[in-house]
Every structure is written in C-alpha cells, then in structure tokens.
Design a protein around this motif. Structure first.
Motif, short mmCIF file in Angstrom:
data_model
loop_
_atom_site.label_atom_id
_atom_site.label_comp_id
_atom_site.label_asym_id
_atom_site.label_seq_id
_atom_site.Cartn_x
_atom_site.Cartn_y
_atom_site.Cartn_z
N LEU A 344 0.84 -1.20 0.00
CA LEU A 344 0.00 0.00 0.00
C LEU A 344 0.87 1.25 0.00
O LEU A 344 0.57 2.23 -0.68
CB LEU A 344 -0.93 -0.01 1.21
N VAL A 345 1.97 1.20 0.77
CA VAL A 345 2.88 2.35 0.79
C VAL A 345 3.49 2.54 -0.60
O VAL A 345 3.60 3.65 -1.10
CB VAL A 345 3.98 2.15 1.84
N GLU A 346 3.83 1.42 -1.25
CA GLU A 346 4.40 1.53 -2.61
C GLU A 346 3.42 2.21 -3.55
O GLU A 346 3.79 3.06 -4.35
CB GLU A 346 4.78 0.14 -3.15
N PHE A 347 2.15 1.78 -3.46
CA PHE A 347 1.13 2.43 -4.32
C PHE A 347 1.10 3.93 -4.04
O PHE A 347 1.07 4.74 -4.96
CB PHE A 347 -0.27 1.86 -4.03
N ALA A 348 1.05 4.27 -2.73
CA ALA A 348 0.91 5.68 -2.37
C ALA A 348 2.13 6.47 -2.83
O ALA A 348 2.01 7.56 -3.39
CB ALA A 348 0.71 5.82 -0.86
N GLU A 349 3.33 5.89 -2.63
CA GLU A 349 4.53 6.61 -3.06
C GLU A 349 4.58 6.75 -4.57
O GLU A 349 5.04 7.76 -5.10
CB GLU A 349 5.79 5.90 -2.55
N ALA A 350 4.07 5.72 -5.27
CA ALA A 350 4.06 5.80 -6.73
C ALA A 350 3.17 6.96 -7.16
O ALA A 350 3.45 7.64 -8.14
CB ALA A 350 3.57 4.49 -7.33
N GLU A 351 2.09 7.17 -6.42
CA GLU A 351 1.17 8.22 -6.82
C GLU A 351 1.67 9.60 -6.37
O GLU A 351 1.58 10.57 -7.12
CB GLU A 351 -0.22 7.95 -6.22
N LEU A 352 2.20 9.65 -5.14
CA LEU A 352 2.54 10.96 -4.57
C LEU A 352 3.96 11.38 -4.89
O LEU A 352 4.35 12.51 -4.63
CB LEU A 352 2.36 10.92 -3.05
N GLY A 353 4.74 10.46 -5.41
CA GLY A 353 6.15 10.77 -5.66
C GLY A 353 6.97 10.40 -4.44
O GLY A 353 6.43 10.02 -3.40
N PRO A 354 8.32 10.51 -4.57
CA PRO A 354 9.18 10.12 -3.46
C PRO A 354 8.96 11.03 -2.26
O PRO A 354 8.60 12.20 -2.42
CB PRO A 354 10.59 10.29 -4.02
N ARG A 398 0.35 13.38 5.36
CA ARG A 398 -1.04 13.19 5.72
C ARG A 398 -1.75 12.37 4.65
O ARG A 398 -2.47 11.42 4.93
CB ARG A 398 -1.73 14.55 5.89
N GLU A 399 -1.46 12.73 3.39
CA GLU A 399 -2.10 12.01 2.28
C GLU A 399 -1.60 10.55 2.22
O GLU A 399 -2.38 9.62 2.00
CB GLU A 399 -1.82 12.75 0.96
N LEU A 400 -0.30 10.37 2.43
CA LEU A 400 0.26 9.01 2.43
C LEU A 400 -0.42 8.17 3.52
O LEU A 400 -0.85 7.04 3.28
CB LEU A 400 1.77 9.07 2.67
N ALA A 401 -0.53 8.76 4.71
CA ALA A 401 -1.15 8.05 5.83
C ALA A 401 -2.59 7.71 5.50
O ALA A 401 -3.07 6.61 5.78
CB ALA A 401 -1.08 8.91 7.09
N ARG A 402 -3.27 8.67 4.87
CA ARG A 402 -4.68 8.42 4.55
C ARG A 402 -4.80 7.26 3.57
O ARG A 402 -5.61 6.34 3.76
CB ARG A 402 -5.31 9.68 3.93
N GLN A 403 -3.97 7.27 2.54
CA GLN A 403 -4.08 6.21 1.53
C GLN A 403 -3.79 4.84 2.13
O GLN A 403 -4.45 3.86 1.82
CB GLN A 403 -3.14 6.50 0.36
N VAL A 404 -2.76 4.78 2.97
CA VAL A 404 -2.40 3.50 3.57
C VAL A 404 -3.53 3.02 4.49
O VAL A 404 -3.94 1.86 4.47
CB VAL A 404 -1.07 3.61 4.34
N SER A 405 -4.05 3.95 5.28
CA SER A 405 -5.08 3.60 6.24
C SER A 405 -6.37 3.16 5.52
O SER A 405 -6.98 2.15 5.87
CB SER A 405 -5.35 4.81 7.13
#
Lengths: 633, 240
Positions: A344-354, A398-405
């Motif tokens: 899930l973190v990989e997905f979020a990082e892929a979307e939000l950038g590094p 905040r956005e990363l946390a939201r996506q993972v959660s």
C-alpha cells in the motif's frame, strides 16, 4: 506445444479446478482457449443469453448478480464462472459484469464437457463450488494434501538450460544472470530413441543429458583447480533423476529422499518445465503464506489487494488445521499484514512521488508483536525525520497516511477505534517528538494517560527508516527498567482486566447482550497476558516485542520464580490457539470470525486447560502487584 | 505506386489499389490476396475479421535484414482465437548474427531446418486474405512482407493495417496535456507493447515469441477499442 498455449496453460494450471487436471487434459483445455477483453463497467453476459463457454478470469475482476439484481459473488484472477449455466441449460441465469478491465479465457462447451467426463474432481468442483475460498479450505482439510497436489504447482520459473558443449564459465555466467543454483545440460537430439529426447517450442530436438549445480562447480572445478574453460560435458554425472509434472508433491519428496538429492528436474512428458528444490517442498508444506506474500507483491491496485482477503483467510484456516503453533500462525499472518502495508505504501509513493524527507511507518499492537490473528484493527503511526517542516511536508505525509489507512480498511484491517493511526496528527511526528512522548510517558506515568499510551510500547518498523523505530526501542529499553514508578503504573494497568474465573474455578461468562454466555478470549485472556509480559519485559530491559521472545528474555534475566516463564508461555500459546481455532471454525461456517468463545462448545480437556491457563494468568497478575508495587500501598 | 505515400496525401484509396493489383498481378497467391479485397471503408470495425501479425526479424531495415519468424492470430472485436493462428520459423538468406539470436532465442540449428520464406509466402498470403492486419509498430510487418514478396515473386504486396502503437500514440503522445508535459520535461509514457498493455490491465506474458506477441497485440487492440472507440467506428478511421 506452442509458446502462446504454454502462457495460457501455465496460468490456468495454478488455479483450481485446473491445478488438479492431468497434463493432457490441461493441455487440451489451454489449447482450445479463446480470449476476450472487457472494459471495467461493461456487461460480460446478460440474462437468457446462450452460454457457449466456461469463463476463466486471466486478469481483472467481475461481479455476478442474482435475478433480482443483488450482488451474488465477486470473482478475481484465476476464478471461473458460467459453469452452472453450462451444466444446466446453456443460458445465462446470473448476469456478469466487469468491475475492472478484465481479460477472459473462454473454454468452449465441448472441451468443458470432456473435462467433466474425464476428471471426477473437476466435475465435482464445477458442480459444487463457486467460491475459491471454500475449495481452498476444503482442500486444506484433506490431510493428504501433499498427495493431491501435483508437483508442477511448485514450479515458479522455466528451467535454465545450456548446451553441454559450453564451458563451465559460460554455465556459471548463465546461472548468475538467472540467479539459479542449477542448470540443465542439453545436446542436440538426432532422432535417437531415448526417453530423454524432447522437442522444444520451436520444433527442435534436444537430448537432456544432465544437470550441473553450484556444488559441482565448487567440487569439480574450483577445488580441483580445473580450468574455467572445461566443457560441461566432462563434469556431468551422466545420470539424471527426473519427475513428471503431474506426479504428486509427495512423490517428488520421496524421490529426493530415496536418491539423496535436493533438486529434481520436472518434465512435462519429456520436456523440462522446471526444477524443484527440496526447500520448495518444505516451504509449501510448512507455510503456504509465502505464496500469499508473493501474490501481494504482484498486485497492482488496492482493489486487487482487497480481493486477496479470502486467500488470507484460507491460508489462516489451513495453518490452524495443519496444527501449526500460534507463534507460527501469528508470524505468518503478521508477514501478510506487513506485506500488505508495504504494498500500500508503494502504491501511495508511486502516486505521490518520493517522500520529501526520510520517514518510517511504525506499527503497534499485534503487528508489532508478530502475533497477528485474523480479526485485527490497524494500529500505525509515522516517525518523520527531524527536518520535518509541517508547512512544507505534512501535506505529503497526511495524504500518504490516509491512503495506507484507507487501503488497510479495504483489505479487512478496519480503522483503529482508539485512533492509533498515522492519519491523526499527534501520531505523525518527527523522531524528536516521539522521543519526547516516550520520555514523558516514562518519566511522568499518570496511570490514566498510560492506559491510552501502553499500546505504543509494542512497536516495530514496517517500512522506511527502520533506525528511527530502533532508536525509540532503545530509548524505552534503557529508561523503563530504571523507572519504578513507570513500571508500577504499567503493572497497575495490567491488572485492570481479570481472567473470567469466579470462586471455585468456574467461568464467569459475558452477559453483554450480543455475546451472552461467552468468554471474550482476547479481552479476558490474551490481552491481559500480553500486558503482564510487557511489564516484566520492560522491567528487564528487553527490546523484544513478541510475547514468547519477551518471555525468553524475562527467563534469561531471572526476573520470575523458576518455571513461571514456561507456564506463562504455555498459557499464552494455549489461549492464542483456542482463539485461532475458534476463528478458523467461524470462517469455515462462513461467519465473521470473532473472539467470543462458548465454553459449552469446548471439549472437556480444552475446558480444563482453559481454566488452568486463566489460573496462571490470575497468579501472574497477583505476582505483578507484588513485584512492581505502587508507591504508598 | 499508391501506398507508402498514401499515408500523407489524398492518394487513391486502398480499395482502388486492391482492385488495380487484382488485375495486374500475375502470381496466383497475390492475385487471390487482392481479389479477396477489403471491407468497405465505412464498415464498422466490429464486423471486420482481423489478423494480429507479428514478425521477428534480424534487424529493422527490410532492404538489409530478413524475417526469422512469423506469428499470426485471427480475431475480431468479440473473441481472439490463438488455436486458429499460425507460426512459422523462416530461414533467412544470410546467416543469423549472434546478437539477433540472443534476442529471439531462435538458434542456428532451428533456422537450419526451417524453410526459406519463399516456400511459405503463399500460405501466409492465403491466411491474410480477407482479414485486416493488426500490428504493433507499422514499420516492420508490412515493409518486410512487401520486400519478401517483391524479392521472390517480383510483385509488391501492400495492404492497409491497424497499428496499435500509432493508436496508443494518439492518446499518450498527442494532445494539449501531453504538450504541457513535454514543456515541463516530463517523459512521455512508453508506447511499447508491454507498457501499453499495462495501461489496460492486460497481463504480462513472459516469452518473446512472434505468436505470443501477435496474441498480445490482438488483446491490446480489443482493449483500445473498448476504451476509446465505439464498435461501429468506420474501419477507415483506424487503418493506415
């Protein structure tokens, strides 16, 4: 067989009911496949339309509806549909719609009929089943699983092969490039009559002459000081033991044991299709969650991950049924949980950038303790680098946390009711702030506050800068053991939840309306047990997080009277196992797994053991009061 | 000669070219190929029998390099039929270079036993007749087949085709958004076969093989139409 048929066959052969087919039947099915693509949101089949083929989902996902439009089933990669209609009257009764972009393999009706006629298991599967979970669970119930499973299930890649006229160095290079420890040797076949001759995908004849392993290179080349230019043929043993791909896993294991070998080339008729290593079998036998974890990393969307939930549950049930210990199951389920989070973190990082600054995702509770079961909230937090500047960086985290959660919630790990999630600002802080939190909790241990923060004292890194969490673990281990007030407060909290034993060792049952006459084994047994163990562990400066590992540290430090840690360990294992077995039963009965044990339904022996485990817990709580007394009492 | 230039200019259309060649050609296979003709330019794509086509070659220049293998898979918008497809390994006039062997995993001895292109061209043309070719990247299959036919039969062989890569470029490489992206130095997305397939949720196929690639191209085209076109799009809006 042509290359494209092999692509189709290799995929179908991994999923029931095709995984149980004999090779010829599987070949026939794959050879007859037609393909069709459906965009997400489009109808695949509509009511009363004629059905001419069985549909197999190669990729994507679909939903099946009842006549009244109600959702009947959701199917994903490797699932089939249309079997009921094919068996009955060849008209669509349950319409199907693509909910993701979906690629279907269609198996024409005549081939489907032949498969049903030729293979009883196939017929049973298509007649009885619908859900893969059910079949996986039932499959796992057969204890002769190793006999039923065909060895080709264990093959993960094509064999690496080289002509025996090549040099040892070329073989070593090829093995290195492909990251394998063995390579099969070939020489061109000349129509000789041998059961080692096969024809490859391009119609060329080869003779399979042997296999070279890392060990051969070491013993016959390096140890002998032989030249790297030695032709492979000169060091080949010449004798090669192989197995047919539709033999059982059990047979493969026996073959290896009989011949004292660790690798077995697998042939489909005469063509090599893979090499099975003894460790593949051990892994398959002990822990099929490894496959699950692999599967997690292959998924490319949250939706696709969420559809793994039945497999996670099936894998849990299988482990319970196979008699694995709670520690093994907890470890396996935790690695599934961690892998899901990482993905899930990989997905979020892929979307939000590094990430703009280094950070670490930290988990608490069962995932940190590595004793996750099947029903569990998410407890997570975020430790950020100290260069954190809320104005510049917090939008990202905040956005990363939201996506993972949100992703975890979609995958069956509901939001934490206590709000222990990185989506909440207090739990999304730089390392220095976390150090202040822990220092403060330890230095000024207000019991009320500790009640809410004790969950943070089981902590582990899941993704990112693991050293951040290690620093926190170090800080806790160093400070807690020298803070009697903190340990006393923690001990007092650990006595809050008593085991459900009344006078004369009778059970005290819950009467809360929903779960009448039950015992909440988590709240009344496992959680208080973990609380007790945590206090002792922090008292001896242990950095372990897992209950059993903590008990070892406690025992090593001599903090408890002789024999006590063994008893606690036994009680924890038993309580955990009762809970897991109960949850596995719930899953088999298609009920939502919970923690409510009904003593009525527990066997006499287990009831006796349960009372004993609760008694051990009760005694341990009494000892805790004595060992870490609150000041002034 | 009409096509070739046809892609830019308002030259005589494909139907005219086919009619003319059906008259002019002397080679029976070619004559039949042209006589079978083309679907009308206004026919909807959903009615058209298609043939996914993939060649593996020793290089990119049809004047210099040769065909090594041919894969074809018939399909239409409804269904793809790999089992009705064909696959040939072909012996090129010149020996294979090492690097192209590594790429194709087709080896010397395999090619040694393979027929020369001349021996199978009639069959290839017969399979193609009446079907509209679909390829990924137009500059291989058509020019190489044309060169092979010209060399062995002395007559040209040209035909319209649908290029899934060119279609993909319409969305991924053109338009205002893409222009902005270029302006800001954002790499355009890859329109190679595997990457394009990924955008439609199509699975990854492990082998490099002309027939697997043909099947993969057919799947990609079905997906492209499903996402971007109506099934009644006139075929002339898609072929080039």
């Amino acid at each position: 067989m042509e290359a494209e048929i092999r692509e189709i066959r290799d995929h179908m052969g991994q999923y029931p009911p095709f995984d149980g087919l004999k090779d010829e039947l599987l070949d026939e099915a794959a050879g007859a496949v037609e393909i069709a693509y459906f965009k997400a949101g489009t109808a695949i089949s509509e009511r009363d339309q004629p059905v001419e083929a069985l549909s197999y989902i190669r990729s994507g996902a679909v939903e099946v509806y009842l006549h009244n439009g109600q959702l009947y089933n959701r199917l994903g990669e490797g699932d089939i549909f249309g079997q009921f209609d094919l068996l009955r009257d060849r008209q669509v009764r349950f319409p199907v719609q693509a909910i993701e972009d979906t690629l279907l393999y269609l198996i024409p009706k005549p081939v489907f009929d032949r498969l049903c006629a030729a293979d009883g298991n196939f017929a049973d599967f298509v007649e009885l089943s619908g859900s893969r979970l059910k079949s996986t669970v039932e499959q796992s119930l057969r204890d002769n699983d190793m006999i039923a499973t065909r060895v080709r299930r264990l093959i993960s890649r094509l064999p690496v092969m080289i002509e025996e006229s090549a040099t040892v160095q070329e073989a070593a290079r090829l093995m290195t490039e492909n990251d394998v420890s063995s390579v099969l040797l070939l020489k061109p076949g000349n129509d000789e009559d041998s059961d080692r001759v096969f024809t490859d995908g391009e119609g060329r004849q080869w003779l399979l002459t042997g296999m070279i392993t890392d060990k051969d290179l070491r013993q016959r080349i390096i140890a002998e000081g032989a030249s790297a230019q030695t032709p492979l043929a000169t060091i080949s043993h010449g004798k090669l033991i192989t197995i047919q791909s539709d033999e059982s896993v059990n047979e493969a294991m026996l073959t290896m044991l009989r011949n004292n070998i660790q690798r077995l080339p697998v042939l489909h008729r005469r063509r090599p299709v893979g090499v099975v290593h003894l460790s593949d079998i051990v892994r398959y036998e002990t822990n099929n969650s490894v496959y699950l974890v692999n599967n997690i990393f292959n998924r490319t969307s949250v939706k696709a991950l969420a559809r793994l939930t039945p497999e996670v549950r099936a894998s849990f049930v299988r482990l319970v049924d196979e008699g694995a210990s709670s520690q093994m199951i907890g470890g396996a389920m935790s690695s599934v949980g961690r892998s899901l989070m990482r993905r899930l973190v990989e997905f979020a990082e892929a979307e939000l950038g590094p990430p703009p600054i280094p950070y670490c995702i930290m988990v608490h509770g069962s995932l940190a303790r590595n004793d996750q079961s099947i029903t569990t909230d998410q407890d997570n937090a975020m430790v950020l680098h100290d260069s954190f500047d809320p104005k510049r960086h917090d939008d990202y985290f905040r956005e990363l946390a939201r996506q993972v959660s949100d992703g975890l919630d979609a995958c069956g790990y509901p939001y934490c009711k206590g709000g222990v999630m990185a989506t909440n600002e207090p739990w999304r802080q730089p390392l220095a702030q976390w150090k202040r939190y822990f220092s403060d909790w330890i230095a000024r241990p207000d019991p009320q506050r500790l009640l809410h923060s004790s969950i943070f004292f089981d902590l582990d890194a899941v993704h990112g800068e693991e050293r951040f969490v290690e620093e926190l673990q170090d800080l806790i281990a160093a400070r807690a053991q020298n803070s009697p007030l903190f340990l006393a407060a923690l001990a007092r909290n650990a006595l809050g939840r008593t085991p459900p034993l009344g006078l004369f060792r009778t059970f005290v049952l819950e009467q809360d309306g929903r779960h009448n006459n039950t015992i909440n084994i988590k709240r009344r047994g496992i959680a208080p047990m973990n609380d007790v163990i945590r206090v002792h562990a922090l008292g001896v400066g242990s950095r372990a997080q897992n209950g059993f590992e903590r008990l070892e540290d406690i025992s090593g430090a001599g903090a408890l009277p002789a024999g006590q840690t063994d008893k606690l360990s036994y009680a924890l294992e038993f309580l955990s196992m009762v809970r897991m077995r109960h949850q596995a039963e719930d899953i088999k009965k298609d009920q939502e797994p919970d923690n409510a044990i009904e003593p009525e339904l527990v066997s006499d022996t287990d009831r006796h053991n349960l009372k004993e485990a609760f008694q051990i817990l009760s005694n341990a709580q009494k000892f805790l009061r004595f060992r870490y007394p609150s000041p002034g009492r | 000669m009409a096509p070739g230039k046809q892609e830019q200019a308002e030259a005589p259309g494909w139907p005219e070219y086919f009619a003319r060649q059906a008259e002019a050609c002397r080679t029976p296979a070619l004559k039949h190929f042209y006589e079978t003709g083309l679907p009308g330019e206004q026919r909807p794509i959903e009615d058209i029998p298609l043939m996914a086509l993939d060649f593996e070659t020793t290089g990119l220049d049809p004047r210099e390099h040769a065909i090594v293998s041919i894969g074809m898979v018939p399909f239409d918008l409804r269904v793809i039929r790999p089992s009705a497809g064909r696959y040939w390994v072909v012996k090129p006039p010149r020996p294979l270079r090492e690097e192209s062997i590594a790429f194709h995993r087709i080896t010397h001895s395999e090619v040694e036993h393979a027929p020369p292109i001349a021996a199978i061209l009639d069959e290839v043309l017969a399979e193609l007749a009446g079907r509209l070719a679909v390829v990924h990247y137009r500059n291989i299959e058509r020019p190489f087949l044309d060169a092979a036919v010209l060399a062995t039969r002395g007559e040209p062989c040209l035909f319209p085709l649908i290029d899934t890569m060119a279609l993909e470029a319409r969305w991924e490489r053109q338009g205002r958004l893409q222009g902005f992206k270029r302006l800001f130095g954002i790499e355009p997305s890859s329109i190679r076969l595997a990457d394009s397939r990924g955008r439609y949720g199509l699975p990854h196929y492990s082998s490099h093989h002309a027939k697997v690639d043909a099947m993969a191209t057919a799947e990609l085209f079905q997906a492209q139409v499903a996402r971007h076109f109506s099934p009644d799009t006139p075929v002339s809006e898609l072929w080039i």
